[in-house]
Every structure is written in structure tokens, then in C-alpha cells.
Design a protein around this motif. Sequence first.
Motif, PDB file in Angstrom:
ATOM      1  N   THR A  97      -7.768   5.649   6.267  1.00 56.03           N
ATOM      2  CA  THR A  97      -8.751   5.393   5.224  1.00 56.03           C
ATOM      3  C   THR A  97      -8.334   4.208   4.362  1.00 56.03           C
ATOM      4  OG1 THR A  97      -7.695   6.983   3.749  1.00 56.03           O
ATOM      5  CG2 THR A  97      -9.500   7.787   5.122  1.00 56.03           C
ATOM      6  N   LYS A  98      -9.332   3.577   3.779  1.00 57.23           N
ATOM      7  CA  LYS A  98      -9.126   2.456   2.869  1.00 57.23           C
ATOM      8  C   LYS A  98     -10.049   2.623   1.676  1.00 57.23           C
ATOM      9  CE  LYS A  98      -6.270  -0.611   4.844  1.00 57.23           C
ATOM     10  NZ  LYS A  98      -5.097  -1.191   4.168  1.00 57.23           N
ATOM     11  N   ASN A  99      -9.587   2.223   0.507  1.00 58.35           N
ATOM     12  CA  ASN A  99     -10.465   2.157  -0.656  1.00 58.35           C
ATOM     13  C   ASN A  99     -11.177   0.811  -0.638  1.00 58.35           C
ATOM     14  OD1 ASN A  99      -9.803   4.695  -1.831  1.00 58.35           O
ATOM     15  ND2 ASN A  99      -7.872   3.817  -2.572  1.00 58.35           N
ATOM     16  N   ILE A 100     -12.499   0.832  -0.679  1.00 55.62           N
ATOM     17  CA  ILE A 100     -13.256  -0.415  -0.639  1.00 55.62           C
ATOM     18  C   ILE A 100     -14.124  -0.536  -1.880  1.00 55.62           C
ATOM     19  CG2 ILE A 100     -13.300  -0.386   1.878  1.00 55.62           C
ATOM     20  CD1 ILE A 100     -16.252   0.378   1.748  1.00 55.62           C
ATOM     21  N   TYR A 154     -20.482  -9.042  -0.794  1.00 52.64           N
ATOM     22  CA  TYR A 154     -19.216  -8.936  -0.082  1.00 52.64           C
ATOM     23  C   TYR A 154     -18.635  -7.554  -0.339  1.00 52.64           C
ATOM     24  CZ  TYR A 154     -17.318 -10.038  -4.736  1.00 52.64           C
ATOM     25  OH  TYR A 154     -17.044 -10.033  -6.083  1.00 52.64           O
ATOM     26  N   ILE A 155     -17.641  -7.166   0.468  1.00 55.38           N
ATOM     27  CA  ILE A 155     -16.851  -5.978   0.155  1.00 55.38           C
ATOM     28  C   ILE A 155     -15.416  -6.422  -0.077  1.00 55.38           C
ATOM     29  CG2 ILE A 155     -18.345  -4.469   1.508  1.00 55.38           C
ATOM     30  CD1 ILE A 155     -16.150  -4.378   3.652  1.00 55.38           C
ATOM     31  N   GLU A 156     -14.682  -5.625  -0.810  1.00 59.73           N
ATOM     32  CA  GLU A 156     -13.296  -5.966  -1.127  1.00 59.73           C
ATOM     33  C   GLU A 156     -12.374  -4.866  -0.613  1.00 59.73           C
ATOM     34  OE1 GLU A 156     -10.703  -7.628  -4.954  1.00 59.73           O
ATOM     35  OE2 GLU A 156     -12.799  -7.030  -5.187  1.00 59.73           O
ATOM     36  N   ILE A 157     -11.403  -5.252   0.218  1.00 56.49           N
ATOM     37  CA  ILE A 157     -10.433  -4.319   0.778  1.00 56.49           C
ATOM     38  C   ILE A 157      -9.037  -4.875   0.534  1.00 56.49           C
ATOM     39  CG2 ILE A 157      -9.644  -3.115   2.862  1.00 56.49           C
ATOM     40  CD1 ILE A 157     -12.379  -3.590   4.082  1.00 56.49           C
ATOM     41  N   ASP A 158      -8.185  -4.100  -0.112  1.00 57.10           N
ATOM     42  CA  ASP A 158      -6.818  -4.551  -0.416  1.00 57.10           C
ATOM     43  C   ASP A 158      -6.829  -5.909  -1.104  1.00 57.10           C
ATOM     44  OD1 ASP A 158      -5.837  -2.268   0.782  1.00 57.10           O
ATOM     45  OD2 ASP A 158      -5.597  -3.226   2.738  1.00 57.10           O
ATOM     46  N   SER A 167     -17.027  15.232   3.578  1.00 52.43           N
ATOM     47  CA  SER A 167     -16.724  15.239   2.149  1.00 52.43           C
ATOM     48  C   SER A 167     -15.480  14.426   1.801  1.00 52.43           C
ATOM     49  CB  SER A 167     -16.522  16.687   1.676  1.00 52.43           C
ATOM     50  OG  SER A 167     -15.458  17.301   2.409  1.00 52.43           O
ATOM     51  N   GLU A 168     -14.720  13.973   2.812  1.00 52.66           N
ATOM     52  CA  GLU A 168     -13.445  13.297   2.555  1.00 52.66           C
ATOM     53  C   GLU A 168     -13.593  11.793   2.355  1.00 52.66           C
ATOM     54  OE1 GLU A 168     -10.583  14.252   5.483  1.00 52.66           O
ATOM     55  OE2 GLU A 168     -10.714  16.418   5.172  1.00 52.66           O
ATOM     56  N   TYR A 169     -14.663  11.207   2.854  1.00 47.26           N
ATOM     57  CA  TYR A 169     -14.836   9.764   2.691  1.00 47.26           C
ATOM     58  C   TYR A 169     -16.320   9.431   2.574  1.00 47.26           C
ATOM     59  CZ  TYR A 169     -15.369  10.365   7.759  1.00 47.26           C
ATOM     60  OH  TYR A 169     -15.749  10.809   9.001  1.00 47.26           O
ATOM     61  N   GLY A 170     -16.601   8.275   2.004  1.00 44.40           N
ATOM     62  CA  GLY A 170     -17.986   7.898   1.737  1.00 44.40           C
ATOM     63  C   GLY A 170     -18.490   6.740   2.562  1.00 44.40           C
ATOM     64  N   ALA A 171     -17.644   6.174   3.432  1.00 47.44           N
ATOM     65  CA  ALA A 171     -18.071   5.044   4.260  1.00 47.44           C
ATOM     66  C   ALA A 171     -17.259   5.026   5.561  1.00 47.44           C
ATOM     67  CB  ALA A 171     -17.883   3.721   3.508  1.00 47.44           C
ATOM     68  N   ILE A 172     -17.780   4.327   6.559  1.00 45.93           N
ATOM     69  CA  ILE A 172     -17.106   4.171   7.846  1.00 45.93           C
ATOM     70  C   ILE A 172     -17.124   2.686   8.204  1.00 45.93           C
ATOM     71  CG2 ILE A 172     -17.036   4.844  10.277  1.00 45.93           C
ATOM     72  CD1 ILE A 172     -18.782   7.254   9.564  1.00 45.93           C
ATOM     73  N   LEU A 173     -15.962   2.139   8.510  1.00 50.92           N
ATOM     74  CA  LEU A 173     -15.905   0.732   8.893  1.00 50.92           C
ATOM     75  C   LEU A 173     -15.064   0.526  10.120  1.00 50.92           C
ATOM     76  CD1 LEU A 173     -12.938  -0.528   7.845  1.00 50.92           C
ATOM     77  CD2 LEU A 173     -14.057  -0.361   5.646  1.00 50.92           C
ATOM     78  N   ASN A 174     -15.339  -0.551  10.839  1.00 47.81           N
ATOM     79  CA  ASN A 174     -14.614  -0.898  12.053  1.00 47.81           C
ATOM     80  C   ASN A 174     -13.321  -1.614  11.690  1.00 47.81           C
ATOM     81  OD1 ASN A 174     -13.788  -2.483  14.476  1.00 47.81           O
ATOM     82  ND2 ASN A 174     -15.670  -1.646  15.326  1.00 47.81           N
ATOM     83  N   SER A 180     -17.320   1.661  -5.842  1.00 46.96           N
ATOM     84  CA  SER A 180     -16.132   1.869  -5.008  1.00 46.96           C
ATOM     85  C   SER A 180     -16.248   3.181  -4.251  1.00 46.96           C
ATOM     86  CB  SER A 180     -14.865   1.878  -5.869  1.00 46.96           C
ATOM     87  OG  SER A 180     -14.705   0.654  -6.545  1.00 46.96           O
ATOM     88  N   CYS A 181     -15.583   3.258  -3.092  1.00 46.50           N
ATOM     89  CA  CYS A 181     -15.552   4.506  -2.340  1.00 46.50           C
ATOM     90  C   CYS A 181     -14.400   4.461  -1.335  1.00 46.50           C
ATOM     91  CB  CYS A 181     -16.868   4.763  -1.617  1.00 46.50           C
ATOM     92  SG  CYS A 181     -17.258   3.596  -0.299  1.00 46.50           S
ATOM     93  N   LYS A 182     -14.086   5.627  -0.774  1.00 46.28           N
ATOM     94  CA  LYS A 182     -13.064   5.715   0.262  1.00 46.28           C
ATOM     95  C   LYS A 182     -13.738   5.597   1.620  1.00 46.28           C
ATOM     96  CE  LYS A 182      -9.651   8.614  -0.106  1.00 46.28           C
ATOM     97  NZ  LYS A 182      -8.847   9.869  -0.123  1.00 46.28           N
ATOM     98  N   ALA A 183     -13.200   4.728   2.477  1.00 42.51           N
ATOM     99  CA  ALA A 183     -13.812   4.478   3.789  1.00 42.51           C
ATOM    100  C   ALA A 183     -12.871   4.893   4.905  1.00 42.51           C
ATOM    101  CB  ALA A 183     -14.175   3.003   3.939  1.00 42.51           C
ATOM    102  N   LEU A 184     -13.442   5.473   5.950  1.00 39.55           N
ATOM    103  CA  LEU A 184     -12.687   5.795   7.155  1.00 39.55           C
ATOM    104  C   LEU A 184     -12.698   4.571   8.077  1.00 39.55           C
ATOM    105  CD1 LEU A 184     -11.305   7.916   9.064  1.00 39.55           C
ATOM    106  CD2 LEU A 184     -13.594   8.321   9.981  1.00 39.55           C
ATOM    107  N   VAL A 185     -11.530   4.113   8.482  1.00 38.51           N
ATOM    108  CA  VAL A 185     -11.432   3.029   9.447  1.00 38.51           C
ATOM    109  C   VAL A 185     -11.505   3.647  10.830  1.00 38.51           C
ATOM    110  CG1 VAL A 185     -10.062   1.080  10.275  1.00 38.51           C
ATOM    111  CG2 VAL A 185     -10.016   1.695   7.857  1.00 38.51           C
TER     112      VAL A 185
END
Length: 278
Positions: free
Chosen positions: A143-146, A243-247, A264-271, A156-161
Motif C-alpha cells: 500500500t501507498k499513501n497518495i 496529478y497525484i502525489e506518491i512519496d 475497508s483497508e484501502y480507498g484506491a487501487i493503482l498499478n 488523500s487516501c491509502k492505495a493498494l499497489v
Amino acid sequence: MEYYIIENLLINYIIISCTSILTKKYNSNKKKWIGASLGAIYSIAYIYPQLDILFTLPFKVLIMTLITLVSFTYKNKKEYISIILVFYLVNIFISGSTFFIIYFTGIDHMKISFLIVCVYLSCELLKYIYNDIKALKQLKEFTKNINITLLDNSCSCKALVDSGNLLKDPISNNDVVVVKPSELRGVLPESLLSYDYENIDIMKAEEIINLLDDEISSRIRLIPYKHAGSSKGSIILGIKADYIEIDENKIGNIILGVSNFNDSEYGAILNPSILPEV
């Protein structure tokens, strides 16, 4: 002279844009045009033989360094080195492939429109090659905070990579980040946060667009996809983000695919291919 300057301006802009896409670094159009203009001004020196010293290796390195400094934003020396190496790679690849196309076709390379087309096609080819190389890397899910920015509003939300998310906008080929509508509070109007985004069709998409103001509705995209194990096609409503911001890295050319997926654990999914390589 004016055609020569326009030619170099457009080619430099394409090269800077290609570098931005490959490095996943957000840079504004203003920065791209400033860098492209600097390259176009430098190209004028070719016309004057007395300025040959400007085309020695040290001066070329200096000019390319200045172009990358004004065209990109970076946090540290390591990140800048990554950007300039990709910038050199793009220039070398485009120069070689463009001259090959010109030699192979036999078309006069001084035709501006043809040269620009060659540069553009070379950039597209390089992006496919680069993405294929990245796809060979196997990454574990994490996961990443984006941070998402749309029309200068942020959330902002937590994303599953997840390497299983291969969605792209079929028109622009931009990557799609799947996001729950509830995570877009402060970005989307309140009336759309509780909307059911399952089983979206053209009629529902039009209904949603009618609820939006012109600034947001002009960013709407319809992303076709298929569920795993199903042959039936569906549609995800997409919205082009600023844009989105990661790290602390700003990444442009991203579509937000709004979906009511259950987790319920994350709010987004990214490649993982979206993540910057620094």
C-alpha cells in the motif's frame, strides 16, 4: 528562420514530455515550454559558423543540464540524476530512430511536418519499450499513501499497489487509478459521493455529467473493462486529475476511475508501473 525555430520548439517539447512520462514526474506545461524554448534558442546558433564552440561536448552537456533544470522539479540529487539520464536516453533513441526512418523512407528530412511526426512516433515507440521492461519486474502487493489533486482541490487516501490493475484510458492511454467515491470528498461535489457507480452505462454517465460544472465535466472519461472470469464488458467513470502525489513525487497524466469496490483497508487501487523509479 521562423519555421526552423517552430520545428525545434515542438521537437524539444515532445522530448521533454516523453521524459516526463517515462520518469513519472509531473511538470507543468509552462515548465515544458520554457525548457523547449531554451532548446530552440540554442538551435539558432547552428546557423552561425562563428558559434561552433557552442556545439562542443562541454557546452552540449551544459545546455542539456540547463534544459532539465528549468523543465523538471526534483527533491534531491539522486532524483535529478535519474531525470537527466532518461532525458539523454530519450534524445539518443529519438535521434537514432528518426534518422533511421528518414533514411529508410528516403523522404527529405528538412520537411518540418515529417520530422516532427518521426520524433513523435519515436517517443511512442520508446514508451512502449520502456513500459514493457518495467512490466517484467515482479512486485509484491503493498500500500501507498497518495494525494489526489483535481482543479486545485486535494484529498488523500491509502492505495493498494496491485499489478492486476491494468486499466488505461483507451483514447489517451493514460493510467487509471481506481478510487472509491467516498475518498474524493473535497474534490467531487457532495451529491456524487454517495452515487452508485456500479453498472455504469452511457445513460448513467450522462446523468452524472449533467450534475457537474463545466470544469469537471470536461475531464470525464469512460473507461471500458471486464471483470475477471467474465466476458461481459462494463464501464468505469473516469475523471482526469491534475496529478497525484506518491512519496512526495507528483505524477501527471492520471485518470481517476470512480468505483464502489468493497474493501475497508484501502480507498484506491493503482498499478506499480505508475510508481516513479527513484
